[in-house]
Motif scaffolding. Structure first.
Motif, PDB file in Angstrom:
ATOM      1  N   GLU A   8      -8.418   2.812   0.132  1.00 19.32           N
ATOM      2  CA  GLU A   8      -7.268   2.081  -0.393  1.00 19.32           C
ATOM      3  C   GLU A   8      -7.694   0.744  -0.975  1.00 19.32           C
ATOM      4  O   GLU A   8      -7.176   0.282  -1.993  1.00 19.32           O
TER       5      GLU A   8
ATOM      6  N   THR B 102      -8.210   5.418   7.945  1.00 21.96           N
ATOM      7  CA  THR B 102      -9.089   4.353   7.467  1.00 21.96           C
ATOM      8  C   THR B 102      -8.490   3.683   6.237  1.00 21.96           C
ATOM      9  O   THR B 102      -7.604   4.227   5.581  1.00 21.96           O
ATOM     10  N   HIS B 103      -9.014   2.515   5.899  1.00 27.11           N
ATOM     11  CA  HIS B 103      -8.523   1.726   4.773  1.00 27.11           C
ATOM     12  C   HIS B 103      -9.541   1.549   3.664  1.00 27.11           C
ATOM     13  O   HIS B 103      -9.238   0.932   2.631  1.00 27.11           O
TER      14      HIS B 103
ATOM     15  N   HIS C 294       1.725   5.108   1.976  1.00 27.05           N
ATOM     16  CA  HIS C 294       1.544   5.990   3.126  1.00 27.05           C
ATOM     17  C   HIS C 294       2.052   7.371   2.765  1.00 27.05           C
ATOM     18  O   HIS C 294       2.936   7.512   1.911  1.00 27.05           O
TER      19      HIS C 294
ATOM     20  N   ILE D  13      -3.444  -2.583  12.901  1.00 21.48           N
ATOM     21  CA  ILE D  13      -4.716  -2.503  12.179  1.00 21.48           C
ATOM     22  C   ILE D  13      -5.803  -3.087  13.072  1.00 21.48           C
ATOM     23  O   ILE D  13      -5.699  -4.254  13.481  1.00 21.48           O
TER      24      ILE D  13
ATOM     25  N   SER E 208      -3.071   7.584   5.243  1.00 18.41           N
ATOM     26  CA  SER E 208      -3.293   6.966   3.938  1.00 18.41           C
ATOM     27  C   SER E 208      -4.422   7.670   3.196  1.00 18.41           C
ATOM     28  O   SER E 208      -5.147   8.474   3.753  1.00 18.41           O
TER      29      SER E 208
ATOM     30  N   ALA F  66       0.853  -1.197   0.000  1.00 17.60           N
ATOM     31  CA  ALA F  66       0.000   0.000   0.000  1.00 17.60           C
ATOM     32  C   ALA F  66       0.883   1.240   0.000  1.00 17.60           C
ATOM     33  O   ALA F  66       2.087   1.138  -0.199  1.00 17.60           O
TER      34      ALA F  66
ATOM     35  N   LEU G 133      -4.408  -0.788  -2.661  1.00 20.64           N
ATOM     36  CA  LEU G 133      -3.867  -1.691  -1.654  1.00 20.64           C
ATOM     37  C   LEU G 133      -4.065  -3.099  -2.211  1.00 20.64           C
ATOM     38  O   LEU G 133      -5.168  -3.454  -2.604  1.00 20.64           O
TER      39      LEU G 133
END
Lengths: 208, 211
Positions: free
Chosen positions: A90, A86-87, A23, A67, A142, A21, A96
């Protein structure tokens, strides 16, 4: 070698996933880096990840990410929540991914990840040319939508790993983010708030 | 590939707090190692931080300001506090001789010892055990560790006294607390975020409202 055979390295043996991923520095979105996460489940609600700058044998260990599930995140003090990101984007945006993992298995894992919150610190600013891990630990964040990730960085990763973020995104339309929506205390940079580390000298106690 | 080292570390901002650590040490080259640090060697261990270990040569090359974040390893190695579980001392000796002259920089990301059930706050800088207080590791902690591994740290120290040499001299800027009586803490300060050219503040969406 004899040492390898005898030694107990259980925490390392439990690494179950490799996620790639991106950053950026929590005080400077212009500085974006590729981040290879090697993750273990600490328990069903939390993963702990070692972050490397590449998947190669001589990769630099540049940071750590935790996480957590939405449930664990909700329980954090508000002051702490602002260190987390948050993800959802991504995952849904396709940036990701899990190198070498077939789509079905990848999407199953990422369906979970999309609902999580992460907290990541980097210790080695190799992107500014540091040959050693100098300075203070850097909080990272992110991305949350299209157009934020530097297109050159994106295509460099796509080429090297033979992936297409657009295709990834196409296959992940069914994936949803946190069930309660993205908590307003996370991703503080969306409100223009950057977070930068500072060093403070403290007097040690006289006696113990 | 990797070594498992068990030793202790001390919080720079509060040296009454000492923790047993389990390092997974990966050597990248003759001057540099990087370590994933855990609070135990069990499969349910917490990942509590990262430590970098560098040779004297590399340490000398650091800016003075940077040196103050680092600590020396000789004391904990010569006292037997630092050891490799399950590895015969003789097998480890060459590596230990090299490590005895190194410096480390250790950021702890999970202060579990103060009861944190999750990793909270910014990382904490760690220091290494030393001869003088508050750098000493309490006897009870060493005894507990020895019992777990069925070893004797004091016997190990006797063996290492003659076999392991320290650096020619200790740099006054490392283990800074020994000179200044002060530690280091890291705070995260709020600053305006520097944004990418294509993301002016005005177009940032507010986060979703929380029900």
């Amino acid at each position: 070698m004899g040492a390898k055979a005898i030694q107990s390295l259980k925490p390392i043996k439990r690494i179950h996933a490799h996620l790639c991923a991106f950053h950026f520095y929590a005080h400077d979105m212009n500085r974006q880096v590729e981040a290879h996460h090697y993750c273990t489940h600490y328990n069903q609600d939390m993963r702990q990840c070692l972050i490397y700058d590449s998947p190669e044998k001589n990769a630099r260990l540049i940071g750590v990410e935790y996480i957590v599930s939405e449930k664990l995140f909700q329980g954090l003090p508000d002051e702490e929540k602002k260190l987390w990101h948050t993800h959802e984007y991504e995952v849904k945006g396709g940036i990701l991914f899990m190198p070498g993992v077939p789509k079905v298995a990848e999407n199953k894992e990422l369906d979970e990840v999309a609902k999580t919150y992460g907290k990541v610190f980097h210790f080695w600013q190799y992107d500014r040319g540091d040959a050693l891990p100098l300075g203070l630990p850097q909080l990272m964040m992110s991305f949350t939508e299209d157009g934020q990730l530097n297109p050159n960085l994106a295509s460099s990763v796509e080429k090297r790993f033979g992936v297409s973020f657009k295709e990834n995104a196409e296959g992940r339309k069914h994936i949803t983010g946190p069930s309660m929506g993205i908590h307003p205390s996370s991703n503080p940079w969306l409100k223009g708030i950057g977070l930068k580390p500072e060093l403070r000298e403290v007097d040690l106690k006289e006696k113990l | 590939m990797g070594q498992h080292v068990c030793t202790w570390a001390i919080f720079s901002h509060d040296m009454s707090r000492k923790i047993e650590t389990h390092h997974h040490v990966a050597r990248l080259n003759e001057d540099f190692c990087q370590c994933a640090v855990y609070d135990s060697d069990e499969s349910n261990a917490r990942l509590i931080g990262v430590e970098y270990v560098i040779s004297e040569k590399l340490f000398e090359s650091l800016p003075d300001e940077e040196k103050q974040l680092w600590h020396s390893h000789f004391y904990e190695i010569k006292e037997g506090l630092w050891f490799n579980p399950g590895v015969p001392e003789l097998v480890q000796q060459q590596e230990l001789k090299s490590l005895a002259k190194t410096y480390g920089k250790f950021w702890c990301t999970w202060q579990f010892d103060r009861g944190d059930r999750l990793p909270l706050g910014p990382p904490a800088l760690m220091m290494s055990p030393q001869q003088v207080e508050p750098g000493r590791i309490p006897d009870e902690m060493v005894k507990t560790r020895d019992a777990k591994y069925d070893i004797s740290t004091s016997n190990r120290a006797v063996k290492r006294e003659t076999s392991i040499e320290g650096p020619a001299s200790f740099h006054p800027l490392s283990d800074r607390w020994m000179t200044t009586g002060k530690g280091w803490a890291v705070d995260l300060k709020e600053v305006p975020i520097a944004l990418g050219g294509s993301t002016p503040l005005a177009t940032l969406d507010a986060a979703q409202p929380h029900p």
